[in-house]
Motif scaffolding. Structure first.
Motif, short mmCIF file in Angstrom:
data_model
loop_
_atom_site.label_atom_id
_atom_site.label_comp_id
_atom_site.label_asym_id
_atom_site.label_seq_id
_atom_site.Cartn_x
_atom_site.Cartn_y
_atom_site.Cartn_z
N TYR A 3 41.16 41.65 51.45
CA TYR A 3 41.64 40.72 50.42
C TYR A 3 40.53 40.38 49.43
O TYR A 3 40.75 40.37 48.20
N ILE A 4 39.32 40.12 49.91
CA ILE A 4 38.21 39.79 49.01
C ILE A 4 37.87 40.98 48.12
O ILE A 4 37.59 40.81 46.93
N LEU A 5 37.90 42.17 48.67
CA LEU A 5 37.57 43.35 47.88
C LEU A 5 38.61 43.60 46.79
O LEU A 5 38.27 44.09 45.71
N THR A 6 39.86 43.28 47.05
CA THR A 6 40.87 43.43 45.99
C THR A 6 40.60 42.47 44.84
O THR A 6 40.94 42.77 43.68
N GLN A 7 40.01 41.33 45.13
CA GLN A 7 39.64 40.40 44.07
C GLN A 7 38.56 40.98 43.16
O GLN A 7 38.41 40.56 42.02
#
Length: 327
Positions: free
Chosen positions: A100-104
């Protein structure tokens, strides 16, 4: 996560209370000051360096997909992953949070998933190899390790599982068989996502070996720094043991917690350290070390990771509340 957090903290606190107040020795180990404040600061410094090294592992893997991941975002992903890992069984639940953080940061869901899967394979493979070396080093130094054959067998099986898992992930025809378990309407979207994921995985492992080798190096450095916390805290108080011996013993104790089904390895971590270290160090020192180890590697991870998780998800919850208000 809330339930897992309550359970993990309760198990850890209960284990520490039992070790401090029910086992022989002084009531509270910190009253003796066996571990100096300067040693605690050194251990904290090593822990922060380990976090940064782990963040670089993600950065290099993202670079293999031609994505530039800021180091701060990688560090935030690591801290959030550590938090979720600390409140889920088998130290395994941080992967979706990291995705999820990497998609940000601009990665697609399939690209972020490939980075996390490949990064997990790299990290766990490195840990397995280092653990085998640690067990053999302890045997060469003739230091007592309970059930060494079981450790070797368990690590060997884990290496085999990682190898098989990597083989299955990279075999598209095998993954296609699993699509029959997906409902018909979702199957085309899942098939497309699976193909994109496999393309990213192939790119990670074939496009630029340099980034993959750098990620292996970062994973090895992470665990070396992480296990060096043990000698950083204990070396002056345990002169008969070398840094290598203390780090290898902590590696073995970490494996006990990693395979435990409790959230964050709570309970297993405290008693694993107690069971392994009390054979080579004075009991009061072991009790104090258990407290410092858990404060640094568990409770500090909960605190820092909780802040990182809050900073990373408040926009999501705010947007949902706004959408609900508009509706």
């Amino acid at each position: 996560m809330l339930l897992g957090g309550v359970i993990s903290v309760a198990l850890s606190a209960g284990s520490l209370a039992y070790i401090f107040f029910r086992l022989p020795g002084d009531t509270f180990p910190l009253t003796q000051g066996l571990v100096r404040p300067a040693r605690v600061l050194l251990a904290l410094f090593l822990l922060v360096l380990a976090w940064l090294s782990d963040a670089l592992r993600l950065k290099f893997l993202a670079r293999a997909l031609n994505k530039r991941l800021p180091l701060t975002t990688g560090l935030r992903a690591i801290l959030v992953g550590n938090f979720v890992t600390s409140v889920t069984p088998f130290l395994f639940g941080g992967a979706p949070a990291v995705v999820y953080i990497l998609t940000q940061a601009g990665l697609s869901w399939t690209g972020a998933s490939a980075v996390v899967v490949a990064g997990g394979w790299v990290a766990q493979g490195t840990l397995a190899v280092l653990s085998l070396l640690a067990v053999f080093a302890l045997r060469l130094m003739r230091l007592p390790l309970p059930l060494p054959g079981l450790f070797v067998a368990g690590i060997s099986v884990y290496v085999l599982v990682l190898t098989i898992a990597g083989f299955l992930v990279l075999r598209p025809e095998l993954a296609e068989l699993a699509l029959w378990l997906v409902p018909g309407r979702l199957r085309p979207r899942v098939r497309h996502g699976l193909r994109r994921f496999q393309e990213h995985m192939e790119q990670l492992f074939t496009s630029s070996p340099r980034w993959l080798l750098l990620s292996f190096g970062c994973a090895a450095l992470y665990f070396l720094l992480f296990f060096a916390i043990a000698p950083a805290l204990l070396a002056p108080e345990g002169p008969a043991l070398t840094w290598l011996a203390l780090a290898a013993l902590q590696d073995a104790a970490y494996l006990v917690a990693a395979f435990a089904p409790t959230p964050g390895g709570s309970g297993a971590s405290e008693f694993g350290i107690l069971y392994i270290f009390r054979r080579v160090l004075p009991f009061p020192l072991v009790k104090e070390y258990i407290l410092w180890w858990r404060l640094l590697t568990f409770y500090l991870n909960l605190f820092a990771g909780g802040i990182a998780l809050s900073l990373s998800t408040w926009r999501l919850f705010a947007s949902r509340q706004k959408s609900s208000g508009n509706a």
